[in-house]
Enzyme design. Structure first.
Site, PDB file in Angstrom:
ATOM      1  N   VAL A  32       0.820  -1.217   0.000  1.00  0.00           N
ATOM      2  CA  VAL A  32       0.000   0.000   0.000  1.00  0.00           C
ATOM      3  C   VAL A  32       0.852   1.264   0.000  1.00  0.00           C
ATOM      4  O   VAL A  32       2.052   1.229   0.262  1.00  0.00           O
ATOM      5  CB  VAL A  32      -0.968   0.008   1.208  1.00  0.00           C
ATOM      6  N   GLU A  33       0.201   2.391  -0.293  1.00  0.00           N
ATOM      7  CA  GLU A  33       0.836   3.715  -0.381  1.00  0.00           C
ATOM      8  C   GLU A  33       2.022   3.717  -1.332  1.00  0.00           C
ATOM      9  O   GLU A  33       3.058   4.329  -1.076  1.00  0.00           O
ATOM     10  CB  GLU A  33       1.253   4.222   1.014  1.00  0.00           C
ATOM     11  N   GLY A  34       1.880   3.027  -2.452  1.00  0.00           N
ATOM     12  CA  GLY A  34       2.946   2.922  -3.434  1.00  0.00           C
ATOM     13  C   GLY A  34       3.692   1.624  -3.241  1.00  0.00           C
ATOM     14  O   GLY A  34       4.448   1.468  -2.289  1.00  0.00           O
TER      15      GLY A  34
END
Length: 817
Positions: A503-505
Site C-alpha cells: 500500500v501507499e505505493g
C-alpha cells in the site's frame, strides 16, 4: 614539473572548494604570471590572448550566453523529455530538506545536528501513558484476527470517545492537534500490540478526508466535518485505488461529468432541484475503513462537456466528500487482508449525482485532486507505515532478545550461538535504523517541511526492514513462531507484511521509480532550475543554472577522487570520538553519489527514467546516506551513550556499505562502459574499501538485546509492555530476569549431575534431591521452580482440540514437568 604540480594543485583546490568562475580566472592568471619566477618561462602573447578570450566568455554574461549557453539551451530544450501533468504535480509536491544536502556532495552536518530534537508535549505524553495504554490493554489480537474479525465494540467506542480519530484535527475543531511526532508514537505503541487497531487509528489521521479538509476544505466543510471527525461521529475512508489503475493515477477509470441535477442531502434531509453538480461513477477496491465508513473521500476524473464550469472540458482528477448514506453509494462488503482484520473493502456507485460543493475545497478545486493527494501523501508516508515498521522492529527486538536468552540448547542460551546472533544483530541494527530514519523525518514535518523524497525513502526502506526483522525473528524462534495461537506474538505481524509492502505505493515501484525519480529533479541543486528554464524559455535562468551545474560536476569529480584516495581522512567532522570517521565517509560517498547522479543524467538523458534498475540503485545510494546520517543524529540526540556504540556503528556501517554496493552495481551496469571505467577509477581508486559490520560488532548488538539495560530500553522504548505474567509478551521480562538470577544455581546443579552427586532422572527430581541433600536452600529451590515455570510459559505453543476451535491451558498444567 614543479609548475605542473602547482597548476594541478591550484585547480584541485579551486574545484574542491567550488570556487566561482572569477576565482578560477584570477587563480590561473596568477599562475601564468608566476611562470617566469617558477621556471623561467614567460607565456607568449598568444597564450595570454587565448586565456583572455576564454576568461571573457566565462565571465562576461552576455558573451557567455551568445557563445556557449545560448546554443546549449537550444539543444537542451529539444532533448528534455516532456513531463505529464501527474509527473509535474508529483515533482512539485512537498519540499526538499536534508535530502538536498545529501545530493549536494557537501552535507552540512552542523545543520543536521542543529535540527531540534523531536519531543512530546506534556499533553501528548499523557495521552501515550493514559488512553493509548488503556486501548492496548483492550486488544486481544488473536481474538480479533481469528475469531471476531474486528475490534470489539468497547475498543471502537473508546477510540472514538478518546479522540484517536482526531489526532491531526486542530483544537479549534475539537481535535487533539498532536505533532506528527506524537501521532507516529501513538501508532507505534498501538501497533506493538495489534495491527488491526493501529490501522484503524492511523488511516483517519493519514491520507484521507481529515488531512485534505484541513489543507483544502472550504470553511463550511471544515466547520461541519472536522468536529464530527474529531469526536468519532464520522468514520472516514478515502477511495483512490481502482482495480485496473493501481499506482497509475493517470489511469483512474472512475469518472464524473458536470451537469445539472437534483438530490436529497442525507445529512439534513433537504431536497435540492436543478443545481450544478457531478454525476459520478466509480468502482474502488482495497479501501481501508470503507465497510464501516460514514463519509467517503472519492477521487475521480472530472469532465465538463457542457462547459458549465468554464472553457475546459477535461478538468482533471478531482476529490469529493460523499456521505455513504447518499443514494447510489454502495459499501458494506469487505476484503480480508490476512494478518490483520481491519475494515477494508470495496465501494462502488453508478451515475450518482452530487452537488459541486461536495468537492473538497469547492468549485475552485475541481481538477486539483492529484496535487492535493501527492502533497498530503508526502506527509502521511512519513508517519503511518514507517511507524508500524518501527513497531515491528521494537517487538521483534524485545521478544527475540528475551527469548534467545531464555531458550537454551546444548546447555547454552540460543542467542550465544553465532548463527543466531548474526540474525539478532540484523534485528537490533535495523530497528535502530528504522526509528532513527523516521524520527529525523518527523523532525522535518514538525518544523514545517513536507519531505516528499524522504517520505518515499521511509516507506520503502522501513517496510523492507520490517520484513527482514520479522523474518529473522521467526528464524530465531523456530517452532515457537510456526504454530498459530494466542501465544504466538509474531505471527500476525509476519502475515501482515504484504500489506505494508504493497500500500501507499508498492515497494518495487517506490524503489525503482519514485525515490530517485523525484529526488534527482527535486533535490539536485540545478536540474529542476534547468528544466523550468527550458519550459519557460528563460535563457537568463538557464545560463545561471548550467554554469553552476558545470562547476558542481567538476567539483564533485575532484572531491570524489580526493576523498576516495585519502579515505576522507583530511575532511572535517562535526564531532570527535568513535563516530567522527562515519561523518567523513558520508561526505565522501555524498560527493561520489552527486557525481554518479550527474553522469547518469548526462549519459542516459531522458531514458534514465526508463532504466529502473539503475534508477533504483541511485535511490539506494541516497537512502543509505540518509539512514546513516539519521542514525548518527539519533546517537547524538540520545546523548552519545557509550553503551549504544555497537548499535550506531552497526547501523551506520550497514547503511554506508549498502550505498557503496549500490554504486558498485550501478557502475557494473552503466551502458556507457568507458564512462563506467573512468568513474570507477575516480570514485574507488583503492577498490571497495567499506566493509559490512563485522561479526564481532554483530555479537555486541546481540548481547545488548539479551540483557536488561539502558541500551535495550532505548531500542524498545515506546512499545506497549503488558505487566501480567499470563500475557505471552508480558511474561518475557519476568522470565528473563528469573533466568538470569537463577543461572548460577542451574550451573551448580548441572555440575553436581556431571559429578554424579545428583542421580535422579528428571530435572524436577534432581532439584528435589538437591534440596533434600542441603545443596541448595529453600529460597533457591523456589526461585529455580519459578524460573522454570516462567521459562516453560515462554517456550510453549498452543494446542487445540481436533476441531481447531478450543484451547485449554489447564490441560497443559498436567504436563509441566
Amino acid at each position: 614539473m614543479i609548475t605542473a604540480i602547482i597548476l594541478i594543485a591550484l585547480l584541485g583546490v579551486l574545484a574542491y572548494f567550488r570556487a566561482p568562475v572569477l576565482a578560477w580566472t584570477v587563480g590561473i592568471a596568477a599562475w601564468l604570471a608566476g611562470l617566469p619566477y617558477l621556471c623561467g618561462a614567460t607565456p607568449s602573447i598568444a597564450v595570454w590572448a587565448v586565456f583572455a578570450v576564454i576568461a571573457a566568455v566565462l565571465n562576461l554574461t552576455f558573451l557567455r550566453r551568445l557563445v556557449f549557453t545560448g546554443p546549449v539551451f537550444g539543444v537542451f530544450r529539444k532533448i528534455t523529455p516532456a513531463m505529464s501533468q501527474t509527473e509535474q504535480e508529483a515533482i512539485n509536491a512537498g519540499t526538499v530538506w536534508w535530502d538536498r544536502d545529501l545530493f549536494s556532495g557537501k552535507p552540512d552536518f552542523k545543520r543536521l545536528l542543529s535540527f531540534p530534537d523531536p519531543k512530546l508535549t506534556a499533553e501528548e505524553q499523557a495521552f501515550l501513558d493514559g488512553p493509548t495504554e488503556e486501548l492496548c490493554a483492550m486488544i486481544d489480537d488473536w481474538k480479533i484476527t481469528h475469531e471476531t474479525k474486528d475490534l470489539s465494540e468497547e475498543a471502537w467506542q473508546f477510540i472514538k470517545d478518546k479522540g484517536f480519530l482526531g489526532m491531526i484535527v486542530k483544537k479549534q475543531y475539537g481535535g487533539l492537534e498532536f505533532s506528527n511526532y506524537a501521532h507516529a508514537k501513538v501508532v507505534t505503541k498501538i501497533a506493538t500490540r495489534g495491527g488491526t487497531a493501529a490501522v484503524s487509528v492511523m488511516v483517519p489521521n493519514s491520507l484521507g478526508p481529515g488531512e485534505l479538509l484541513q489543507h483544502y476544505g472550504t470553511d463550511a466543510q471544515k466547520d461541519y466535518y472536522l468536529p464530527r471527525l474529531a469526536k468519532g461521529l464520522e468514520i472516514p475512508c478515502f477511495a483512490l485505488t481502482s482495480p485496473s489503475a493501481g499506482s497509475d493515477a493517470g489511469s483512474i477509470p472512475d469518472y464524473g461529468y458536470v451537469c445539472r441535477g437534483s438530490y436529497t442531502d442525507p445529512r439534513t434531509g433537504e431536497h435540492h432541484e436543478n443545481v450544478i453538480g457531478i454525476r459520478v461513477s466509480w468502482e474502488k477496491r482495497w479501501i481501508t475503513l470503507a465497510p464501516v465508513a460514514t463519509i467517503l473521500g472519492l477521487a475521480f476524473k472530472l469532465y465538463d462537456p457542457e462547459h458549465l464550469l468554464g472553457d475546459k472540458e477535461d478538468i482533471g482528477i478531482t476529490c469529493a466528500l460523499v456521505p455513504t448514506e447518499h443514494v447510489g453509494v454502495s459499501i458494506g462488503r469487505r476484503h480480508y487482508p490476512g494478518g490483520a482484520a481491519f475494515m477494508n473493502g470495496p465501494t462502488w456507485g453508478r451515475d450518482v449525482f452530487i452537488p459541486i460543493d461536495w468537492v473538497i475545497g469547492g468549485r475552485d478545486y475541481c481538477g486539483q485532486g492529484w496535487r492535493m493527494l501527492v502533497e498530503c501523501l508526502s506527509v502521511g508516508r512519513c508517519i503511518s507505515l514507517p511507524a508500524m515498521s518501527v513497531a515491528s522492529g521494537k517487538l521483534a527486538t524485545f521478544v527475540t532478545g528475551a527469548y534467545a536468552r531464555i531458550r537454551d540448547q546444548f546447555g547454552l542460551p540460543i542467542g550465544k550461538f553465532e548463527g543466531v546472533d548474526e540474525a539478532m544483530a540484523r534485528i537490533g541494527g535495523y530497528t535502530y535504523q528504522m526509528e532513527s530514519a523516521q524520527d529525523l523525518a518527523l523532525t522535518g514535518l514538525d518544523i514545517g517541511e513536507k519531505p516528499s523524497v524522504l517520505s518515499a525513502v521511509l516507506k520503502y526502506h522501513n517496510t523492507e526492514r520490517m520484513r527482514k526483522t520479522l523474518n529473522d525473528a521467526l528464524d530465531v524462534h523456530g517452532g515457537k513462531a510456526v504454530v498459530l495461537g494466542p501465544r504466538n506474538y509474531l505471527a500476525r505481524a509476519y502475515q501482515a507484511i504484504p500489506i505494508a509492502i504493497t500500500v501507499e505505493g508498492a515497494n518495487i515501484l517506490t524503489r525503482s521509480m519514485i525515490i530517485y525519480g523525484q529526488g534527482a529533479i527535486r533535490c539536485h541543486p540545478f536540474v529542476l532550475r534547468e528544466m523550468r528554464a527550458a519550459m519557460d524559455n528563460d535563457l537568463k535562468e538557464f545560463d545561471a543554472a548550467i554554469t553552476g551545474h558545470i562547476n558542481f560536476v567538476i567539483s564533485n569529480k575532484v572531491r570524489a577522487f580526493w576523498l576516495g584516495l585519502t579515505g576522507a581522512a583530511f575532511t572535517g567532522s562535526p564531532v570527535s570520538g568513535p563516530t567522527a570517521r562515519y561523518y567523513k565517509q558520508v561526505t565522501r560517498l555524498s560527493s561520489a553519489f552527486a557525481l554518479l547522479s550527474d553522469m547518469a543524467m548526462f549519459s542516459l538523458g531522458g531514458s534514465l527514467k526508463f532504466r529502473e534498475k539503475l534508477s533504483a540503485r541511485l535511490g539506494d545510494m541516497l537512502s543509505g546516506l540518509y539512514i546513516a546520517t539519521a542514525s548518527l543524529k539519533r546517537f547524538e540526540r540520545d546523548g552519545a551513550p557509550e553503551e549504544d556504540l555497537a548499535l550506531v556503528r552497526w547501523a551506520v556501517e550497514s547503511a554506508l556499505y549498502d550505498a557503496q554496493q549500490a554504486m558498485h552495481g550501478f557502475l557494473a551496469n552503466l551502458p556507457n562502459r568507458p564512462l563506467a571505467w573512468a568513474l570507477r577509477r575516480v570514485i574507488f581508486p583503492w577498490g571497495l574499501t567499506l566493509q559490512a559490520p563485522s561479526d564481532h560488532l554483530g555479537t555486541q548488538v546481540a548481547r545488548l538485546m539479551m540483557a536488561p539495560g539502558a541500551s535495550r530500553d532505548r531500542l524498545t522504548r515506546g512499545m506497549y509492555l503488558p505487566q501480567s505474567e499470563s500475557d505471552p509478551v508480558g511474561v518475557l521480562p519476568h522470565a528473563l530476569q528469573a533466568t538470569l538470577e537463577t543461572e548460577p544455581i542451574e550451573q551448580k546443579l548441572r555440575k553436581l549431575t556431571r559429578d554424579g552427586k545428583l542421580k535422579a532422572l528428571t530435572h524436577r527430581e534432581r532439584l528435589d534431591e538437591a534440596l533434600a541433600a542441603g545443596v541448595i536452600s529453600q529460597t533457591e529451590f523456589d526461585a529455580v521452580t519459578r524460573a522454570r515455570k516462567l521459562k516453560r510459559d515462554v517456550i510453549m505453543v498452543d494446542d487445540f482440540d481436533m476441531t481447531m476451535t478450543h484451547h485449554d491451558d489447564k490441560l497443559l498444567e498436567r504436563h509441566i514437568f
